[in-house]
Structures are given as C-alpha cells and as structure tokens.
Design an enzyme around this catalytic site. Structure first.
Site, PDB file in Angstrom:
ATOM      1  N   SER A   6      59.618   2.279  63.235  1.00  0.00           N
ATOM      2  CA  SER A   6      60.332   3.616  62.369  1.00  0.00           C
ATOM      3  C   SER A   6      60.647   3.254  61.146  1.00  0.00           C
ATOM      4  CB  SER A   6      61.561   3.706  63.338  1.00  0.00           C
ATOM      5  OG  SER A   6      62.674   4.396  62.894  1.00  0.00           O
TER       6      SER A   6
ATOM      7  N   TYR B 192      69.558   1.321  66.939  1.00  0.00           N
ATOM      8  CA  TYR B 192      67.954   1.635  66.988  1.00  0.00           C
ATOM      9  C   TYR B 192      67.613   0.985  65.619  1.00  0.00           C
ATOM     10  CZ  TYR B 192      64.115   5.147  66.496  1.00  0.00           C
ATOM     11  OH  TYR B 192      63.009   5.640  66.511  1.00  0.00           O
TER      12      TYR B 192
HETATM   13  C1  GCO Z   1      67.150   9.662  63.262  1.00  0.00           C
HETATM   14  C2  GCO Z   1      65.809   9.867  63.874  1.00  0.00           C
HETATM   15  C3  GCO Z   1      64.775   8.932  63.507  1.00  0.00           C
HETATM   16  C4  GCO Z   1      63.429   9.091  63.800  1.00  0.00           C
HETATM   17  C5  GCO Z   1      62.498   7.945  63.591  1.00  0.00           C
HETATM   18  C6  GCO Z   1      62.280   7.684  62.037  1.00  0.00           C
HETATM   19  O1  GCO Z   1      68.123   9.921  64.063  1.00  0.00           O
HETATM   20  O2  GCO Z   1      67.517   9.230  61.998  1.00  0.00           O
HETATM   21  O3  GCO Z   1      65.676  10.261  64.993  1.00  0.00           O
HETATM   22  O4  GCO Z   1      65.188   7.533  64.261  1.00  0.00           O
HETATM   23  O5  GCO Z   1      63.120   9.414  65.083  1.00  0.00           O
HETATM   24  O6  GCO Z   1      62.853   6.819  64.117  1.00  0.00           O
HETATM   25  O7  GCO Z   1      61.326   6.777  61.838  1.00  0.00           O
END
Ligand code: GCO
Length: 264
Positions: A147, A160
């Site tokens: 990501s 995340y």
């Molecule tokens: C967020 C997004 C990101 C994207 C992705 C970016 O809330 O910033 O959901 O997480 O999904 O991962 O690369």
C-alpha cells in the site's frame, strides 16, 4: 517481442480476497493471461458464489474456496482441496486485508490486533505452506499486496500502515530466504483506487477525495484494472530475476511532494 514471457497457461493462480475490488481485478488479469484462477473469500459463501458468477460473465471459470487466511488449519484444508481439484498453486497473490480508520490514541487493542493479524500475520500463515509446496517443485511466484501506507503515514490508519510497512519487509525477507529455490517474492503497492474499501473517503465533499486527486500526478483515482499489468508481469517468466521488489502502481503519488492547490 514474444508475449510468451507473460503467458500463464498451465499455471494455477490463487488470489486471496478476490470476491471484489482489487483482488477481483487482479484475478481477472491472471485468467486473461491464461492462468487457472482460484479465488478465496472469507466473509460469506454467498459473496464467493456471486463473485464466481461475475467471473463467469467475463468468460472465466474460476474456482472459489471460503477460508480464513489467518487460520493455519483452514489454509491447509483449502490447499489440499485446491491441489485435488486443479493442482498445486504456482502463483499466490496475498490480497486479503482489512482497514480500520481510527486514530491511534482511540484505537482499541482488539482492533489493532485484528488489522495486524489479517493484513500481516495472514500473509505469513497463507504463504508458508504454499512456499513449501513450491520449493518441492523448484519454482513459484508470490505477490504481496502492499500500500501507499507501506511508505507513508496518514491520520487514522496507523494499524494498517504498521501492517503494510511490515508486509514490505516480510516480502523482502521471504525473497531473501526463498530465492535459492527459484521462488520470486514481490509486492505491488496500489495507490488510491476506486474500490469499496476507499468508498468512505471517495465521496464528494470528503476532503480526502479532492486531496487524493490533487496529490496524485495522474489527477484521478486508479481503476482496479490498472493493476492487471503489474500482476501479470510479477506472476510470469518475465520477472524471473525480479525478487524482493515493491512495484508501486500509484499514478505518481510516491514520486512527488504534491503541488499547491492553485498550481495547474
Ligand atoms: C486510506 C485508504 C488507503 C488505500 C490504499 C492506499 O484510508 O488511506 O483506504 O489505505 O486503500 O491502501 O495505498
């Protein structure tokens, strides 16, 4: 130039979390390149069945298996069924993942652990048995879906980012340990794509929507099909000497510090 390098005929490709969004787009790309497509889903059998119908409507006879990538017993049972039905996995795309948007100071430990378990540990538990089987056959391709958060922080997505940052390094370490077995392990880092996962921040009036469009040199949200080329490349013989790399497909976000709002 021969396209044989990108031909996936005779290959079995397993894509986790492929009932929708980026996983489905990458699955369709691999099938279009000739792979036998196997999809995983976890939330419900209905979601898997409706996804399989979507694939059929695109001329793809995919197989679907419902299991939790973080549960080693379920993973072992599913791989046994897949091997019996279509043969061993040649290409593994670790796409299954979740996001929780909660500031770190307010995030319950259970939420933190669920995100890390699904997005990072889930790749470890899903990949090890597949890698062992690939070692026995002297070749294999593993693609981990990273990501922007493998490189950048953002308010509210701390767990995340920790998971996706960890996944970048897990990718590099898998590549380091398994290159000698002719297994290439790489990552794809999607930028901001129009999916159900980003829907909450992609609505008109949400400052993130305009921000992403202005922050992305391409000036738009990505289309999930934009990931197909990178996926086919990293799944094919065209990338046999590429390992431990993260290929960012992001419309240029990571290439720039951005631009002032009024600058054209
Ligand atoms: C967020 C997004 C990101 C994207 C992705 C970016 O809330 O910033 O959901 O997480 O999904 O991962 O690369």
């Amino acid at each position: 130039m021969s396209t044989a390098l990108f031909n996936l005929e005779g290959k079995v490709a397993l894509v986790t979390g492929a009932t929708h969004g980026l996983g489905m787009a990458m699955g369709k790309g691999l099938a279009k390149a000739g792979a036998t497509l196997v999809i995983n889903g976890h939330s419900s059998q209905e979601k898997i069945d409706s996804a399989l119908e979507d694939y059929r409507n695109h001329g793809i006879n995919a197989l679907g298996y419902r299991f939790d990538v973080t549960n080693e017993t379920q993973v072992a049972d599913a791989l046994e069924a897949i091997e019996k039905d279509v043969g061993p996995v040649d290409i593994l795309v670790n796409n299954a993942g979740i996001i929780r948007r909660t500031p770190l100071l307010e995030m319950p430990i259970e939420e933190w652990e669920l995100v890390l378990k699904t997005d990072l540990t889930g790749v470890f538990t899903m990949t090890r048995p597949v890698a062992k089987s690939m070692i026995g056959r002297g070749k294999g391709k593993i693609i981990n879906i990273c990501s922007m958060m493998s490189e950048l922080g953002r308010n509210s997505v701390g767990a995340y980012a920790a998971a996706k940052g960890g996944l970048k390094m897990l990718t590099r370490n898998m590549a380091t340990e398994w290159a000698k077995y002719n297994i290439q392990v790489n990552g794809i880092g999607p930028g901001y794509f129009a999916t159900s996962q980003t829907a909450p921040i992609r609505v008109d009036g949400n400052p993130m929507n305009e921000f992403i469009i202005s922050r992305t040199p391409a000036g738009k949200w990505g289309d999930p099909d934009d990931l197909q080329g990178a996926t086919i490349f990293l799944a094919s013989d065209a990338s046999n000497f590429v390992t431990g790399q993260i290929l960012y497909v992001d419309g240029g976000i990571l290439a720039t510090i951005g631009r002032p709002a009024n600058e054209v």
